[in-house]
Design an enzyme around this catalytic site. Structure first.
Site, PDB file in Angstrom:
ATOM      1  N   ASP A  37      28.322  34.516  82.395  1.00 11.08           N
ATOM      2  CA  ASP A  37      29.274  34.949  83.425  1.00 11.08           C
ATOM      3  C   ASP A  37      28.772  34.589  84.826  1.00 11.08           C
ATOM      4  O   ASP A  37      28.645  35.430  85.707  1.00 11.08           O
ATOM      5  CB  ASP A  37      29.507  36.462  83.312  1.00 11.08           C
ATOM      6  N   HIS A  86      29.964  38.495  78.828  1.00 18.29           N
ATOM      7  CA  HIS A  86      31.232  39.231  78.921  1.00 18.29           C
ATOM      8  C   HIS A  86      31.119  40.565  79.652  1.00 18.29           C
ATOM      9  O   HIS A  86      31.892  40.842  80.559  1.00 18.29           O
ATOM     10  CB  HIS A  86      31.828  39.421  77.524  1.00 18.29           C
ATOM     11  N   HIS A 107      35.244  46.593  78.266  1.00 20.78           N
ATOM     12  CA  HIS A 107      35.600  45.726  77.125  1.00 20.78           C
ATOM     13  C   HIS A 107      35.287  46.367  75.777  1.00 20.78           C
ATOM     14  O   HIS A 107      34.833  45.688  74.841  1.00 20.78           O
ATOM     15  CB  HIS A 107      34.887  44.376  77.229  1.00 20.78           C
ATOM     16  N   HIS A 160      29.568  42.883  82.316  1.00 15.63           N
ATOM     17  CA  HIS A 160      28.846  42.579  83.550  1.00 15.63           C
ATOM     18  C   HIS A 160      27.734  43.597  83.793  1.00 15.63           C
ATOM     19  O   HIS A 160      27.669  44.261  84.827  1.00 15.63           O
ATOM     20  CB  HIS A 160      29.816  42.523  84.726  1.00 15.63           C
ATOM     21  N   TYR A 169      34.702  30.530  86.526  1.00 14.22           N
ATOM     22  CA  TYR A 169      35.740  31.474  86.952  1.00 14.22           C
ATOM     23  C   TYR A 169      36.834  30.753  87.740  1.00 14.22           C
ATOM     24  O   TYR A 169      37.380  31.271  88.712  1.00 14.22           O
ATOM     25  CB  TYR A 169      35.149  32.624  87.777  1.00 14.22           C
ATOM     26  N   ASN A 202      36.239  33.908  78.003  1.00 10.95           N
ATOM     27  CA  ASN A 202      37.676  34.084  78.232  1.00 10.95           C
ATOM     28  C   ASN A 202      38.163  33.355  79.478  1.00 10.95           C
ATOM     29  O   ASN A 202      39.318  32.924  79.550  1.00 10.95           O
ATOM     30  CB  ASN A 202      38.030  35.577  78.330  1.00 10.95           C
ATOM     31  N   HIS A 240      30.264  34.710  73.395  1.00 11.37           N
ATOM     32  CA  HIS A 240      30.603  35.401  74.634  1.00 11.37           C
ATOM     33  C   HIS A 240      30.716  36.923  74.510  1.00 11.37           C
ATOM     34  O   HIS A 240      30.106  37.665  75.281  1.00 11.37           O
ATOM     35  CB  HIS A 240      31.916  34.842  75.197  1.00 11.37           C
ATOM     36  N   ASP A 299      31.892  31.930  80.227  1.00 15.07           N
ATOM     37  CA  ASP A 299      32.345  32.228  81.592  1.00 15.07           C
ATOM     38  C   ASP A 299      31.493  31.479  82.608  1.00 15.07           C
ATOM     39  O   ASP A 299      30.528  32.008  83.172  1.00 15.07           O
ATOM     40  CB  ASP A 299      32.363  33.730  81.876  1.00 15.07           C
TER      41      ASP A 299
END
Length: 383
Positions: free
Chosen positions: A106, A286, A259, A288, A136, A166, A249, A133
């Site tokens: 991420d 995924h 999530h 954070h 972004y 995602n 992920h 990720d």
């Protein structure tokens, strides 16, 4: 418009080979890489391929991919793309232990991202793993270009091995299929591992077999990914690669309130395969926030299960996930909502050191450290 190649990054492409990827604004620029072991002296040249894509009103530059090699292990090479532009240099991974991985999920492209990249640069890693990720961009394609420029200093010097998250989907129903930008820009060595999709593959480096899975492509027992994974795991030789890692992920073991349950379906289908193969370590993103687990399987502590690391806080613009579930589950070892990166130093066939370095006060503070003993060296793996 740039006169020279830009957004250069490298990735592993099979035994003693690496793929160089770059972009040019000049659509006539050749897909060639010149390389050698001395600055300015290129005794080898590779011819590659190119692609490009349109996305609504956006048109990409010419995206080049060229595989160079065979290369010597643990060696520095100087190289130049498309016959012009600045000379770059990369270092190939070692052929045997020890080997060091940097891990950051991420990433995004914020001030925190830059700090993470600065800290990773100081880590003296051999390979970077990114469990989804990346940019972004979220449909705004020029953000893929700014991300490519942001990571180029690191990604052009050490191999980056990535899988999708995602934020890579970017699907527009009836107009644009998913993962067009990601697949065009970040080609991984999926064919080498017998995979039919760039969204899942495996590779081997210095005694480690690494499986990169797709959380956002079919994974049920009838899917291509499941069948490929089962076949790939059946070929793993723990004498040759005593360490077995997996990365994707969406985490399966996560005590954050963010999530919740998103990884449950994949866990139901895939975890039994990873457990039967005695995967040592699972690296995800995924969420954070950072979290490490004890060895766990099917929700319970298990000495033959994997250690799970959630590492989804490289620096994304969405901020940190501060809320954790209490009481802390028995399998959860350490958890913290902060930006940062992980380092995995595999010392030998039996021992590895995992450490988590948070970006607190712009300093790479080591916040968590775990010595991991490989399952190969335990009673869990039988010859």
């Amino acid at each position: 418009m740039s006169k020279f190649p830009f957004q250069v990054h490298v990735s592993l492409a099979g035994d003693k080979h690496m793929r160089v990827t770059w972009i040019t604004d000049d659509k006539h620029a050749p897909s060639t890489v010149e390389y050698g072991k001395s600055p300015g002296r290129y005794d080898a040249k590779a011819q590659g391929e190119s692609t490009s894509y349109n996305y609504l009103l956006y048109k990409s530059g010419k995206i080049h991919h060229a595989v160079i090699g065979p290369l010597d292990d643990n060696s520095v090479y100087f190289y130049r793309c498309s016959g012009i532009g600045p000379e770059l240099q990369l270092k190939t991974p070692p052929a045997q232990f020890p080997i060091s991985f940097a891990v950051a999920g991420d990433l995004g492209q914020t001030g925190w991202t830059k700090t993470t990249l600065d800290h990773i640069k100081q880590s003296n890693h051999d390979v970077l793993l990114l469990p989804g990720d990346l940019s972004y961009a979220d449909y705004l394609q020029h953000h893929w270009d700014t991300f490519g420029r942001l990571v180029e200093p690191l990604a052009s010097a050490r191999p980056w091995m990535v899988t999708q998250g995602n934020h890579e989907i970017e699907k527009i129903p009836l107009i644009k299929k998913g993962f067009v930008s990601y697949n065009s820009r970040w080609k991984m060595p999926f064919e080498k591992s017998g995979s039919s999709s760039n969204l899942y593959y495996s590779f081997e480096v210095a005694g480690v077999h690494v499986i990169m899975l797709g959380s956002y492509t079919d994974y049920n027992v009838h899917s291509h990914q499941y069948k490929w994974l089962k076949e790939d795991l059946s070929k793993v030789d723990r004498e040759r690669t005593p360490w077995l890692l997996a990365s994707f992920h969406v985490p399966w073991y996560n005590s954050n309130k963010g999530h919740r349950g998103e990884g449950d379906a994949m866990m139901t289908d895939i975890e039994p395969l990873l457990y039967a193969a005695r995967v040592d370590l699972v690296l995800t993103g995924h969420i954070h926030a950072y979290e490490s687990s004890k060895r766990v399987y099917n929700g319970k502590l298990d000495p033959c299960g994997a250690v799970h690391i959630t590492n989804g806080d490289g620096g994304n613009r969405e901020g940190l996930a501060y809320k954790f579930i209490n009481p802390q589950p028995k399998w959860s070892e350490f958890r913290e909502a902060s930006f940062g990166h992980g380092e995995l130093k595999i010392v030998n066939s039996s021992h590895a050191l995992w450490s988590w370095h948070r970006n607190q006060d712009d300093e790479a503070i080591q916040s968590d450290k775990i010595w991991i003993t490989s399952l190969f060296s335990s009673d869990c793996v039988h010859p």
